[in-house]
Design a protein around this motif. Structure first.
Motif, PDB file in Angstrom:
ATOM      1  N   PHE A 192      49.959  56.637  -4.807  1.00  0.00           N
ATOM      2  CA  PHE A 192      48.879  55.796  -4.279  1.00  0.00           C
ATOM      3  C   PHE A 192      47.556  56.410  -4.732  1.00  0.00           C
ATOM      4  CE2 PHE A 192      52.471  54.574  -1.871  1.00  0.00           C
ATOM      5  CZ  PHE A 192      52.261  53.230  -1.608  1.00  0.00           C
ATOM      6  N   GLY A 193      47.022  55.886  -5.818  1.00  0.00           N
ATOM      7  CA  GLY A 193      45.776  56.392  -6.370  1.00  0.00           C
ATOM      8  C   GLY A 193      44.598  55.510  -5.977  1.00  0.00           C
ATOM      9  N   LEU A 194      43.477  55.784  -6.612  1.00  0.00           N
ATOM     10  CA  LEU A 194      42.259  55.028  -6.279  1.00  0.00           C
ATOM     11  C   LEU A 194      42.389  53.548  -6.632  1.00  0.00           C
ATOM     12  CD1 LEU A 194      39.486  57.544  -7.430  1.00  0.00           C
ATOM     13  CD2 LEU A 194      40.557  57.321  -5.175  1.00  0.00           C
ATOM     14  N   ASP A 195      43.332  53.211  -7.526  1.00  0.00           N
ATOM     15  CA  ASP A 195      43.547  51.798  -7.873  1.00  0.00           C
ATOM     16  C   ASP A 195      43.852  50.969  -6.631  1.00  0.00           C
ATOM     17  OD1 ASP A 195      43.647  52.581 -10.751  1.00  0.00           O
ATOM     18  OD2 ASP A 195      45.450  53.603 -10.030  1.00  0.00           O
ATOM     19  N   ILE A 196      44.645  51.536  -5.739  1.00  0.00           N
ATOM     20  CA  ILE A 196      44.985  50.809  -4.507  1.00  0.00           C
ATOM     21  C   ILE A 196      44.033  51.168  -3.364  1.00  0.00           C
ATOM     22  CG2 ILE A 196      46.797  52.503  -3.919  1.00  0.00           C
ATOM     23  CD1 ILE A 196      46.704  48.809  -2.938  1.00  0.00           C
ATOM     24  N   THR A 197      43.678  52.460  -3.250  1.00  0.00           N
ATOM     25  CA  THR A 197      42.905  52.839  -2.051  1.00  0.00           C
ATOM     26  C   THR A 197      41.504  52.232  -2.093  1.00  0.00           C
ATOM     27  OG1 THR A 197      42.047  54.967  -2.891  1.00  0.00           O
ATOM     28  CG2 THR A 197      44.228  54.989  -1.862  1.00  0.00           C
ATOM     29  N   HIS A 198      40.993  51.948  -3.284  1.00  0.00           N
ATOM     30  CA  HIS A 198      39.673  51.308  -3.369  1.00  0.00           C
ATOM     31  C   HIS A 198      39.725  49.825  -3.006  1.00  0.00           C
ATOM     32  CE1 HIS A 198      37.448  54.560  -5.940  1.00  0.00           C
ATOM     33  NE2 HIS A 198      37.780  54.972  -4.738  1.00  0.00           N
ATOM     34  N   GLN A 199      40.918  49.346  -2.680  1.00  0.00           N
ATOM     35  CA  GLN A 199      41.048  47.975  -2.154  1.00  0.00           C
ATOM     36  C   GLN A 199      41.113  47.977  -0.623  1.00  0.00           C
ATOM     37  OE1 GLN A 199      44.269  45.774  -4.136  1.00  0.00           O
ATOM     38  NE2 GLN A 199      44.100  47.139  -5.904  1.00  0.00           N
ATOM     39  N   MET A 200      41.217  49.171  -0.036  1.00  0.00           N
ATOM     40  CA  MET A 200      41.436  49.294   1.415  1.00  0.00           C
ATOM     41  C   MET A 200      40.153  49.786   2.084  1.00  0.00           C
ATOM     42  SD  MET A 200      44.484  48.296   1.692  1.00  0.00           S
ATOM     43  CE  MET A 200      45.868  47.930   0.620  1.00  0.00           C
ATOM     44  N   LEU A 201      39.174  48.898   2.205  1.00  0.00           N
ATOM     45  CA  LEU A 201      37.843  49.300   2.667  1.00  0.00           C
ATOM     46  C   LEU A 201      37.689  49.132   4.177  1.00  0.00           C
ATOM     47  CD1 LEU A 201      35.636  47.754  -0.186  1.00  0.00           C
ATOM     48  CD2 LEU A 201      36.771  50.000  -0.086  1.00  0.00           C
ATOM     49  N   ILE A 202      37.034  50.128   4.779  1.00  0.00           N
ATOM     50  CA  ILE A 202      36.807  50.108   6.237  1.00  0.00           C
ATOM     51  C   ILE A 202      35.575  49.238   6.508  1.00  0.00           C
ATOM     52  CG2 ILE A 202      36.560  51.538   8.312  1.00  0.00           C
ATOM     53  CD1 ILE A 202      37.361  53.960   6.414  1.00  0.00           C
ATOM     54  N   THR A 203      35.767  47.927   6.434  1.00  0.00           N
ATOM     55  CA  THR A 203      34.653  46.992   6.628  1.00  0.00           C
ATOM     56  C   THR A 203      34.246  46.960   8.107  1.00  0.00           C
ATOM     57  OG1 THR A 203      36.172  45.183   7.032  1.00  0.00           O
ATOM     58  CG2 THR A 203      35.474  45.528   4.736  1.00  0.00           C
ATOM     59  N   PRO A 204      33.050  46.481   8.423  1.00  0.00           N
ATOM     60  CA  PRO A 204      32.640  46.432   9.830  1.00  0.00           C
ATOM     61  C   PRO A 204      33.641  45.715  10.748  1.00  0.00           C
ATOM     62  CG  PRO A 204      30.741  46.085   8.421  1.00  0.00           C
ATOM     63  CD  PRO A 204      31.946  46.121   7.510  1.00  0.00           C
ATOM     64  N   PRO A 205      34.191  44.531  10.383  1.00  0.00           N
ATOM     65  CA  PRO A 205      35.162  43.906  11.309  1.00  0.00           C
ATOM     66  C   PRO A 205      36.428  44.746  11.506  1.00  0.00           C
ATOM     67  CG  PRO A 205      34.467  42.345   9.597  1.00  0.00           C
ATOM     68  CD  PRO A 205      33.894  43.676   9.228  1.00  0.00           C
ATOM     69  N   ARG A 206      36.876  45.403  10.460  1.00  0.00           N
ATOM     70  CA  ARG A 206      38.095  46.241  10.594  1.00  0.00           C
ATOM     71  C   ARG A 206      37.820  47.460  11.472  1.00  0.00           C
ATOM     72  NH1 ARG A 206      39.300  45.622   4.177  1.00  0.00           N
ATOM     73  NH2 ARG A 206      40.286  43.567   4.274  1.00  0.00           N
ATOM     74  N   LEU A 207      36.642  48.044  11.303  1.00  0.00           N
ATOM     75  CA  LEU A 207      36.276  49.204  12.126  1.00  0.00           C
ATOM     76  C   LEU A 207      36.146  48.783  13.592  1.00  0.00           C
ATOM     77  CD1 LEU A 207      35.519  52.190  12.176  1.00  0.00           C
ATOM     78  CD2 LEU A 207      33.166  51.554  11.646  1.00  0.00           C
ATOM     79  N   GLU A 208      35.546  47.637  13.792  1.00  0.00           N
ATOM     80  CA  GLU A 208      35.373  47.120  15.147  1.00  0.00           C
ATOM     81  C   GLU A 208      36.736  46.862  15.799  1.00  0.00           C
ATOM     82  OE1 GLU A 208      33.040  46.978  17.200  1.00  0.00           O
ATOM     83  OE2 GLU A 208      34.147  45.772  18.678  1.00  0.00           O
ATOM     84  N   ALA A 209      37.679  46.330  15.017  1.00  0.00           N
ATOM     85  CA  ALA A 209      39.022  46.053  15.558  1.00  0.00           C
ATOM     86  C   ALA A 209      39.731  47.352  15.953  1.00  0.00           C
ATOM     87  CB  ALA A 209      39.854  45.282  14.538  1.00  0.00           C
ATOM     88  N   VAL A 210      39.593  48.388  15.135  1.00  0.00           N
ATOM     89  CA  VAL A 210      40.199  49.692  15.488  1.00  0.00           C
ATOM     90  C   VAL A 210      39.620  50.172  16.813  1.00  0.00           C
ATOM     91  CG1 VAL A 210      40.330  52.138  14.825  1.00  0.00           C
ATOM     92  CG2 VAL A 210      40.688  50.372  13.092  1.00  0.00           C
ATOM     93  N   ASN A 211      38.315  50.057  16.951  1.00  0.00           N
ATOM     94  CA  ASN A 211      37.631  50.518  18.166  1.00  0.00           C
ATOM     95  C   ASN A 211      38.046  49.699  19.391  1.00  0.00           C
ATOM     96  OD1 ASN A 211      35.813  52.044  19.638  1.00  0.00           O
ATOM     97  ND2 ASN A 211      34.113  50.648  19.241  1.00  0.00           N
ATOM     98  N   ARG A 212      38.114  48.385  19.199  1.00  0.00           N
ATOM     99  CA  ARG A 212      38.339  47.467  20.327  1.00  0.00           C
ATOM    100  C   ARG A 212      39.822  47.404  20.717  1.00  0.00           C
ATOM    101  NH1 ARG A 212      36.846  42.797  17.815  1.00  0.00           N
ATOM    102  NH2 ARG A 212      39.038  42.564  17.266  1.00  0.00           N
ATOM    103  N   ASP A 213      40.705  47.376  19.690  1.00  0.00           N
ATOM    104  CA  ASP A 213      42.119  47.075  19.962  1.00  0.00           C
ATOM    105  C   ASP A 213      43.041  48.274  19.764  1.00  0.00           C
ATOM    106  OD1 ASP A 213      41.217  44.450  20.281  1.00  0.00           O
ATOM    107  OD2 ASP A 213      41.603  43.963  18.170  1.00  0.00           O
ATOM    108  N   GLY A 214      42.494  49.412  19.369  1.00  0.00           N
ATOM    109  CA  GLY A 214      43.345  50.563  19.030  1.00  0.00           C
ATOM    110  C   GLY A 214      43.573  51.518  20.191  1.00  0.00           C
TER     111      GLY A 214
END
Ligand code: BDR
Ligand code: CA
Length: 314
Positions: A192-214
């Motif tokens: 799993f190199g940067l080719d895939i990990t650079h597609q997995m961005l911690i966008t504001p809605p995703r960060l908010e979901a981790v905070n709210r629902d995690g």
């Protein structure tokens, strides 16, 4: 049956999420131990951080100290990304003090002894830091290479530019000789190199979901990722930092998230601007036998959904 894994790590924010995701996913994964290496920050800090993360998870997991420095070079660290502690938080609140001890066995011995003791083809090694511990284990005990089920790594950049030099990804660059030995070892390797990990961005809605629902741990993780986002957003101008290391664990839990392609990869160990480059032969131009399964694509929303769901279980 749960896959039995050893998780080799250098926490690090994204390592911390990978550890938590693994410890939360008891139906799919049994974590036999965390083996720690110097990388994002020096070993004494990655070790402390690993123990803090296990303590946060409130799960049983042994922690083993590994190699403090690369095989042939001085260590390069990444405080500019992860902060002085390696796990700085957005709010400035540190993780609680650890209650988990450091085992007396060296991490490399633990890897060798465990792969030898467990049934053939039953142990998966996951490596999300520089590959020093893994290369030393392979050099010490080559018999473990065909015994293990597979080695899943975060490292390298097939088609993306590097993130620590124009050519190289951090984990490979820190110990290119170790990486070269591992890629050339014949182990069943998943990259799993940067080719895939650079597609997995911690966008504001995703960060908010981790905070709210995690749940309890999700709130703490969101605070950590808030810090982690800062450097990469200013560097790349993206909506969020790439969440590298948990890709390896998500793959073991839910492989359908990712698209993979088998190809030949060689690590450049020559001194010069390409040191640490993973030269990746997409079109089979070299006629070399493919030696790695390389992640090329993935479902980022499902990846973050999985992380949020699992953090809530802790
Ligand atoms: C890798 O480097 C480290 O900073 C991260 O923890 C990840 O393992 C990304 O290049
Ligand atoms: Ca890492």
């Amino acid at each position: 049956m749960a896959k039995r894994i050893i998780l080799d790590c250098d926490p690090g924010h994204d390592d911390a999420v990978a550890i938590l995701l693994a410890l939360a996913s008891t139906d799919e994964l049994e974590v036999l131990g965390l083996t720690v290496v110097g990388g994002n920050v020096p070993l004494h800090s990655t070790l402390l951080n690993a123990r803090k993360v296990v303590t946060l998870a409130q799960r049983e997991c042994k922690v083993f100290a590994g190699c403090p420095r690369p095989m042939m070079r001085d260590i390069v660290t990444a405080e500019h990304v992860h902060g002085e502690t390696g796990l700085d938080s957005g709010s400035g609140t540190p993780l609680g003090e650890p209650t988990v001890p450091v085992e007396s066995t060296h991490a490399v011995n633990f890897i060798v002894e465990t792969v030898r003791a467990e049934p053939e083809n039953s142990v998966t090694l996951v490596a999300i830091g520089p590959l020093t511990n893994i290369a030393v284990a392979f050099a010490m005990a080559p018999d473990i290479i065909p015994r293990m089920h597979e080695l899943v790594i975060m490292g390298g950049a097939g088609f993306e530019p590097g993130n620590i030099t124009p050519a190289a990804e951090f984990n490979i660059y820190v110990d290119p000789q170790a990486a070269r030995a591992v890629f050339d070892s014949g182990v069943n390797l998943i990259m799993f190199g940067l080719d895939i990990t650079h597609q997995m961005l911690i966008t504001p809605p995703r960060l908010e979901a981790v905070n709210r629902d995690g749940g309890r741990v999700g709130t703490v993780v969101a605070d950590l990722l808030d810090f982690f986002n800062q450097y990469d957003i200013s560097k790349y101008g993206w909506e969020g930092a790439p969440l590298h290391d948990p890709c390896t664990i998500a793959y073991l839990i839910e492989p359908a998230i990712f698209e993979m392609r088998k190809m030949h990869v060689v690590v450049d160990t020559t001194d010069g601007p390409s040191l640490g480059r993973t030269v990746t032969d997409w079109w089979g131009a070299t006629q070399e036998k493919p030696n790695a399964m390389v992640a090329t694509g993935g479902n980022a929303d499902r990846f973050f959904g999985l992380i949020t769901e699992r953090l809530k279980l802790l």
